[in-house]
Design a protein around this motif. Structure first.
Motif, PDB file in Angstrom:
ATOM      1  N   GLY A   2      40.135  42.659  43.012  1.00  0.00           N
ATOM      2  CA  GLY A   2      40.302  41.233  43.236  1.00  0.00           C
ATOM      3  C   GLY A   2      41.487  40.651  42.501  1.00  0.00           C
ATOM      4  O   GLY A   2      42.118  41.299  41.677  1.00  0.00           O
ATOM      5  N   THR A   3      41.770  39.415  42.812  1.00  0.00           N
ATOM      6  CA  THR A   3      42.837  38.673  42.164  1.00  0.00           C
ATOM      7  C   THR A   3      42.215  37.494  41.437  1.00  0.00           C
ATOM      8  O   THR A   3      41.417  36.766  42.019  1.00  0.00           O
ATOM      9  CB  THR A   3      43.840  38.157  43.214  1.00  0.00           C
ATOM     10  OG1 THR A   3      44.390  39.269  43.900  1.00  0.00           O
ATOM     11  CG2 THR A   3      44.944  37.353  42.571  1.00  0.00           C
ATOM     12  N   CYS A   4      42.569  37.312  40.181  1.00  0.00           N
ATOM     13  CA  CYS A   4      42.018  36.220  39.391  1.00  0.00           C
ATOM     14  C   CYS A   4      43.027  35.086  39.300  1.00  0.00           C
ATOM     15  O   CYS A   4      44.198  35.290  39.003  1.00  0.00           O
ATOM     16  CB  CYS A   4      41.667  36.705  37.988  1.00  0.00           C
ATOM     17  SG  CYS A   4      41.046  35.389  36.914  1.00  0.00           S
ATOM     18  N   ILE A   5      42.541  33.883  39.565  1.00  0.00           N
ATOM     19  CA  ILE A   5      43.322  32.664  39.346  1.00  0.00           C
ATOM     20  C   ILE A   5      42.586  31.914  38.255  1.00  0.00           C
ATOM     21  O   ILE A   5      41.413  31.574  38.408  1.00  0.00           O
ATOM     22  CB  ILE A   5      43.394  31.815  40.631  1.00  0.00           C
ATOM     23  CG1 ILE A   5      44.024  32.636  41.757  1.00  0.00           C
ATOM     24  CG2 ILE A   5      44.173  30.533  40.378  1.00  0.00           C
ATOM     25  CD1 ILE A   5      43.827  32.040  43.125  1.00  0.00           C
ATOM     26  N   TYR A  13      38.087  34.207  41.657  1.00  0.00           N
ATOM     27  CA  TYR A  13      38.430  35.577  42.005  1.00  0.00           C
ATOM     28  C   TYR A  13      38.471  35.681  43.518  1.00  0.00           C
ATOM     29  O   TYR A  13      37.519  35.311  44.198  1.00  0.00           O
ATOM     30  CB  TYR A  13      37.403  36.575  41.455  1.00  0.00           C
ATOM     31  CG  TYR A  13      37.514  36.765  39.965  1.00  0.00           C
ATOM     32  CD1 TYR A  13      38.292  37.783  39.453  1.00  0.00           C
ATOM     33  CD2 TYR A  13      36.851  35.925  39.081  1.00  0.00           C
ATOM     34  CE1 TYR A  13      38.407  37.964  38.084  1.00  0.00           C
ATOM     35  CE2 TYR A  13      36.958  36.096  37.715  1.00  0.00           C
ATOM     36  CZ  TYR A  13      37.739  37.115  37.222  1.00  0.00           C
ATOM     37  OH  TYR A  13      37.856  37.287  35.869  1.00  0.00           O
ATOM     38  N   LYS A  16      39.029  41.313  48.256  1.00  0.00           N
ATOM     39  CA  LYS A  16      39.316  41.873  49.572  1.00  0.00           C
ATOM     40  C   LYS A  16      37.976  42.211  50.234  1.00  0.00           C
ATOM     41  O   LYS A  16      36.958  42.355  49.541  1.00  0.00           O
ATOM     42  CB  LYS A  16      40.181  43.127  49.436  1.00  0.00           C
ATOM     43  CG  LYS A  16      41.568  42.807  48.905  1.00  0.00           C
ATOM     44  CD  LYS A  16      42.382  44.074  48.753  1.00  0.00           C
ATOM     45  CE  LYS A  16      43.743  43.714  48.176  1.00  0.00           C
ATOM     46  NZ  LYS A  16      44.557  44.897  47.947  1.00  0.00           N
ATOM     47  N   ASP A  19      35.853  44.953  48.585  1.00  0.00           N
ATOM     48  CA  ASP A  19      35.537  44.856  47.163  1.00  0.00           C
ATOM     49  C   ASP A  19      34.054  44.528  46.978  1.00  0.00           C
ATOM     50  O   ASP A  19      33.449  43.838  47.787  1.00  0.00           O
ATOM     51  CB  ASP A  19      36.385  43.779  46.492  1.00  0.00           C
ATOM     52  CG  ASP A  19      37.844  44.171  46.332  1.00  0.00           C
ATOM     53  OD1 ASP A  19      38.151  45.369  46.439  1.00  0.00           O
ATOM     54  OD2 ASP A  19      38.668  43.268  46.114  1.00  0.00           O
TER      55      ASP A  19
END
Length: 73
Positions: A2-5, A13, A16, A19
């Motif tokens: 995942g991508t964390c902001i 988060y 995809k 995931d």
């Protein structure tokens, strides 16, 4: 995974499709517990980006026809 902001103590988060959200939540919980903190059950929400979500006073939603964030009209 995942991508964390992140901004201060607020996080989003983006995962995809393949995931594992439960695995990510466990990793976050372990990380915070090691530091004497915990995840707020009241504030934590798992949702699809196509359903939309609020973050820092902004509303975000991924349009199903366009695979990117777009400001709602």
């Amino acid at each position: 995974m995942g991508t964390c902001i992140r901004y201060a103590d607020d996080c989003v988060y983006i995962l995809k499709p393949n995931d594992d959200r439960d695995k990510l939540l466990q990793r976050i919980d372990t990380f915070l517990n090691e530091r004497g903190m915990n995840v707020s059950a009241k504030k934590t929400r798992v949702t699809a980006t196509t359903d939309g979500f609020n973050f820092l006073g902004w509303y975000f939603k991924v349009q199903s026809k366009l695979p990117k964030f777009k400001k709602p009209t």
